[in-house]
Design a protein around this motif. Structure first.
Motif, mmCIF file in Angstrom:
data_model
loop_
_atom_site.group_PDB
_atom_site.id
_atom_site.type_symbol
_atom_site.label_atom_id
_atom_site.label_comp_id
_atom_site.label_asym_id
_atom_site.label_seq_id
_atom_site.Cartn_x
_atom_site.Cartn_y
_atom_site.Cartn_z
ATOM 1 N N ALA A 300 -13.850 9.847 20.581
ATOM 2 C CA ALA A 300 -14.298 10.061 19.184
ATOM 3 C C ALA A 300 -14.673 8.747 18.506
ATOM 4 O O ALA A 300 -14.650 8.657 17.282
ATOM 5 N N ASN A 301 -15.072 7.750 19.311
ATOM 6 C CA ASN A 301 -15.227 6.400 18.757
ATOM 7 C C ASN A 301 -16.652 5.878 18.847
ATOM 8 O O ASN A 301 -16.873 4.665 18.946
ATOM 9 N N ARG A 302 -17.638 6.752 18.809
ATOM 10 C CA ARG A 302 -19.022 6.304 18.793
ATOM 11 C C ARG A 302 -19.286 5.354 17.626
ATOM 12 O O ARG A 302 -20.051 4.402 17.736
ATOM 13 N N SER A 303 -18.637 5.615 16.498
ATOM 14 C CA SER A 303 -18.839 4.793 15.297
ATOM 15 C C SER A 303 -18.077 3.478 15.356
ATOM 16 O O SER A 303 -18.319 2.579 14.544
ATOM 17 N N GLY A 304 -17.138 3.350 16.303
ATOM 18 C CA GLY A 304 -16.275 2.163 16.344
ATOM 19 C C GLY A 304 -15.231 2.158 15.247
ATOM 20 O O GLY A 304 -14.616 1.118 14.972
ATOM 21 N N LEU A 305 -14.958 3.321 14.633
ATOM 22 C CA LEU A 305 -14.070 3.371 13.471
ATOM 23 C C LEU A 305 -12.719 4.006 13.749
ATOM 24 O O LEU A 305 -11.917 4.168 12.827
ATOM 25 N N VAL A 306 -12.437 4.370 14.992
ATOM 26 C CA VAL A 306 -11.090 4.859 15.292
ATOM 27 C C VAL A 306 -10.105 3.710 15.092
ATOM 28 O O VAL A 306 -10.273 2.617 15.630
ATOM 29 N N GLY A 307 -9.091 3.964 14.301
ATOM 30 C CA GLY A 307 -8.107 2.935 13.974
ATOM 31 C C GLY A 307 -8.503 2.044 12.816
ATOM 32 O O GLY A 307 -7.737 1.146 12.451
ATOM 33 N N LYS A 308 -9.658 2.295 12.192
ATOM 34 C CA LYS A 308 -10.131 1.429 11.103
ATOM 35 C C LYS A 308 -9.938 2.121 9.744
ATOM 36 O O LYS A 308 -9.658 3.290 9.651
ATOM 37 N N TYR A 309 -10.109 1.330 8.692
ATOM 38 C CA TYR A 309 -10.007 1.815 7.307
ATOM 39 C C TYR A 309 -8.647 2.441 7.010
ATOM 40 O O TYR A 309 -8.550 3.473 6.348
ATOM 41 N N LEU A 310 -7.568 1.814 7.502
ATOM 42 C CA LEU A 310 -6.239 2.277 7.099
ATOM 43 C C LEU A 310 -6.072 2.021 5.605
ATOM 44 O O LEU A 310 -6.331 0.922 5.110
ATOM 45 N N ALA A 311 -5.635 3.030 4.877
ATOM 46 C CA ALA A 311 -5.562 2.950 3.418
ATOM 47 C C ALA A 311 -4.144 3.229 2.943
ATOM 48 O O ALA A 311 -3.312 3.767 3.672
ATOM 49 N N GLY A 312 -3.883 2.867 1.696
ATOM 50 C CA GLY A 312 -2.587 3.138 1.086
ATOM 51 C C GLY A 312 -2.597 2.686 -0.357
ATOM 52 O O GLY A 312 -3.659 2.492 -0.954
ATOM 53 N N HIS A 313 -1.433 2.507 -0.926
ATOM 54 C CA HIS A 313 -1.341 1.954 -2.273
ATOM 55 C C HIS A 313 -0.073 1.112 -2.380
ATOM 56 O O HIS A 313 0.832 1.209 -1.552
ATOM 57 N N ARG A 314 -0.040 0.271 -3.394
ATOM 58 C CA ARG A 314 1.143 -0.531 -3.706
ATOM 59 C C ARG A 314 1.691 -0.102 -5.057
ATOM 60 O O ARG A 314 1.087 0.696 -5.755
ATOM 61 N N ASN A 315 2.845 -0.687 -5.423
ATOM 62 C CA ASN A 315 3.385 -0.343 -6.730
ATOM 63 C C ASN A 315 3.913 -1.563 -7.467
ATOM 64 O O ASN A 315 4.183 -2.612 -6.868
ATOM 65 N N VAL A 316 4.022 -1.401 -8.763
ATOM 66 C CA VAL A 316 4.769 -2.320 -9.615
ATOM 67 C C VAL A 316 5.851 -1.492 -10.293
ATOM 68 O O VAL A 316 5.592 -0.380 -10.771
ATOM 69 N N ASN A 317 7.043 -2.043 -10.328
ATOM 70 C CA ASN A 317 8.235 -1.317 -10.750
ATOM 71 C C ASN A 317 8.941 -2.134 -11.830
ATOM 72 O O ASN A 317 8.916 -3.361 -11.803
ATOM 73 N N ALA A 318 9.574 -1.467 -12.797
ATOM 74 C CA ALA A 318 10.298 -2.189 -13.844
ATOM 75 C C ALA A 318 11.518 -1.395 -14.295
ATOM 76 O O ALA A 318 11.553 -0.160 -14.196
ATOM 77 N N TYR A 319 12.518 -2.126 -14.792
ATOM 78 C CA TYR A 319 13.700 -1.537 -15.412
ATOM 79 C C TYR A 319 13.745 -2.000 -16.859
ATOM 80 O O TYR A 319 13.588 -3.194 -17.146
ATOM 81 N N LEU A 320 13.968 -1.042 -17.778
ATOM 82 C CA LEU A 320 13.937 -1.324 -19.205
ATOM 83 C C LEU A 320 15.240 -0.856 -19.844
ATOM 84 O O LEU A 320 15.724 0.247 -19.542
ATOM 85 N N ARG A 321 15.793 -1.671 -20.740
ATOM 86 C CA ARG A 321 16.937 -1.252 -21.541
ATOM 87 C C ARG A 321 16.428 -0.674 -22.848
ATOM 88 O O ARG A 321 15.608 -1.299 -23.532
ATOM 89 N N LEU A 322 16.911 0.530 -23.197
ATOM 90 C CA LEU A 322 16.432 1.230 -24.384
ATOM 91 C C LEU A 322 17.593 1.600 -25.296
ATOM 92 O O LEU A 322 18.690 1.934 -24.813
ATOM 93 N N PRO A 323 17.360 1.596 -26.619
ATOM 94 C CA PRO A 323 18.428 1.924 -27.571
ATOM 95 C C PRO A 323 18.585 3.436 -27.759
ATOM 96 O O PRO A 323 18.271 3.997 -28.809
ATOM 97 N N MET A 324 19.059 4.087 -26.729
ATOM 98 C CA MET A 324 19.365 5.516 -26.787
ATOM 99 C C MET A 324 20.561 5.750 -25.899
ATOM 100 O O MET A 324 21.003 4.853 -25.172
ATOM 101 N N GLU A 325 21.118 6.931 -25.941
ATOM 102 C CA GLU A 325 22.293 7.236 -25.138
ATOM 103 C C GLU A 325 21.907 8.195 -24.022
ATOM 104 O O GLU A 325 21.498 9.333 -24.280
#
Length: 537
Positions: A300-325
């Motif tokens: 299935a590799n006529r295009s030469g793209l088997v194993g190529k264009y691996l995709a994903g995403h990253r994240n940014v994470n935070a912890y916040l102190r809030l004035p509630m109970e």
């Protein structure tokens, strides 16, 4: 099944390679919509059965012991990936471990090139996938509520009402609203009411890594039913190592492999149709391993793209102190979600992300020493904890879309081989140039969003951090991308290989992009769309 000397040969109409969540959804669909004999082949074995999961959870809580027995093969690993081993080589795959979070992608994900001038469009649109999203949700039992229609389009309601927005989340929901953000109960494959013979969620709060009640969907429930009803044959402990294709027609004629038990005995599988449903690593890996004189670069590799264009995403994470109970510990794994930033409209610079909001115990946990080092024991420890537990901490996280480079890839690593001598896959993620150029700005924009949220709640940022597992990317896809042009893709819009009429690739490997949210539901929906095409053919 026939035996000749030490080789066992299986004959079937349809052979599905892999037994993860995509394969389970497809097998269930095909068993209902076709009369084909279905053989499912899994390299690993069965992991911890449902009846043992309460005890497994107890040991996990007491000792930190993994609740999942036999969830990998020691010598069958993807190098360069987050874990350093592959905890997916067992019946049910990685979705035996998952947390059950089940959002859909947004319509923009299918038209990134058309809307924003970067990346690539999918060969079909959101509306084309909507009925298969619905089917996946119904087969799993997804509990959810539709957000604002403009942000969260769908054709039909969820099969189950949402998991409750408890006292803590209601307060955080109001805080988000004060910051101008619409947020609602995160859709999850967890029973908010008894469903499909499985119990209602008891809020045990160990959805990841193990649900003891069966309220969270996992693929073994589907496999157990299909096998019990004799709708499929499930062949475990069998590693498919090669697909053999006719040099003149390109048709896959048979597969070969070996048992992964102590015998290591050779196996041959003959089928009319073959389906690779082995995920973003093992599907392209098998195609590359199947090279021959007629197909020197792999199948299935006529295009030469088997194993190529691996995709994903990253994240940014935070912890916040809030004035509630907030009252700590009420189903802390459940969250609010917003798709507001997945549908941003016109942009001068590309940034799309989701947003999740949880309660958190960060900064409020019990401790053994005060800040000055004084040892805390007995009543003093309890009084200190009671004081620290007052107030509120929120966790916020945004996955942001990362566009893949062509050379974001999987290669065969000759230095790493399994017991049979096969080179193992090595995974290297690479951002497309436009994503790489935007990364610093995108992550600062997310940090600034969190600062604005803190200010809106009269709170403060405790800490911010990037992806802890940035060795790769999260909820990865690609390696067998779909498209209309055989020179620019591996499979067509339904997952059929351009070069081999009876070979299909299903789910995550076919996706051109990975969006900016948990991807499991989409992997399954894309696989169901492929299953429908196979049944129709």
């Amino acid at each position: 099944m026939t035996r000749q000397s030490d080789r066992t040969t299986y004959e079937t109409d349809l052979c599905i390679i892999g037994s993860g969540i995509t394969a389970a959804m497809m097998a269930a669909h095909l068993a209902e919509h076709s009369k084909k004999r279905i053989l499912v082949v899994e390299a690993g074995t069965h992991t911890t059965p449902f009846a043992q999961r309460t005890a497994a959870r107890e040991r996990y809580l007491a000792y930190g012991e993994s609740p999942w027995k036999s969830d990998h093969l020691d010598d069958q690993n993807a190098f360069g990936s987050t874990w350093g081993f592959s905890p997916s080589m067992h019946v049910g795959g990685l979705a035996m471990h998952w947390g059950g979070v089940s959002p859909r992608y947004s319509p923009e994900d299918f038209r990134v090139r058309s809307l924003y001038g970067i990346g690539d469009d999918w060969p079909f649109g959101y509306d084309d996938l909507d009925p298969f999203y619905q089917e996946a949700e119904e087969r799993m039992g997804v509990a959810g509520e539709q957000g604002p229609v403009a942000l969260d389009p769908r054709g039909k309601p969820y099969p189950l009402p949402p998991l409750p927005v408890n006292h803590n989340l209601k307060q955080l929901q109001q805080w988000a609203a004060n910051a101008g953000i619409a947020a609602w109960s995160t859709p999850s494959a967890k029973n908010s009411a008894p469903y499909a013979g499985r119990a209602q969620c008891q809020r045990c709060d160990t959805c990841y890594p193990v649900c003891p009640s069966g309220a969270k969907y996992s693929p073994d429930f589907t496999w157990d039913a299909l096998v019990r009803e004799k709708k499929v044959t499930l062949l475990t402990d069998t590693l498919v190592r090669r697909l053999e294709a006719d040099a003149s027609t390109g048709r896959i004629t048979y597969a070969t492999g070996n048992r992964t038990d102590a015998s290591g005995a050779p196996v041959e599988i003959r089928a009319t149709t073959f389906v690779l449903a082995a995920g973003f690593v093992w599907s392209p890996h098998l195609l590359l391993l199947s090279r021959s004189s007629a197909f020197p670069d792999g199948l299935a590799n006529r295009s030469g793209l088997v194993g190529k264009y691996l995709a994903g995403h990253r994240n940014v994470n935070a912890y916040l102190r809030l004035p509630m109970e907030l009252l700590p510990g009420i189903n802390a794994q459940h969250s609010l979600v917003s798709k507001q930033f997945m549908r941003p409209g016109r942009q001068s610079r590309y940034l799309r992300h989701d947003l999740r909001i949880w309660e958190s115990s960060v900064g409020r946990e019990p401790r053994l020493r005060r800040d000055d080092g004084t040892l805390l024991l007995g009543d003093a420890l309890l009084q200190d904890w009671q004081q620290r537990a007052k107030g509120a901490t929120a966790r916020v996280r945004a996955y942001y879309d990362v566009l893949p480079d062509r050379e974001s890839r999987l290669d065969l690593d000759d230095a790493q081989r399994n017991r049979f001598g096969d080179p193992m896959p090595r995974v290297t993620f690479r951002d497309a140039p436009e994503s790489a150029a935007l990364r610093e700005w995108q992550e600062e924009e997310l940090r600034e969003l969190f600062r604005r949220m803190a200010k809106a709640g009269h709170g403060e940022i405790l800490r911010m951090e990037n992806s802890a597992n940035d060795l790769g990317q999260e909820h990865p896809t690609g390696g067998c991308r779909m498209g209309h042009d055989p020179t620019q893709s591996v499979v067509d819009a339904h997952g059929r290989a351009h070069d081999h009429e009876n070979l299909w690739v299903a789910g995550a490997p076919t996706q051109p992009t990975a969006s900016c949210c948990n991807g499991t539901l989409t992997f399954a929906a894309v696989g169901l769309r492929t299953a429908a095409a196979i049944a129709a053919s």
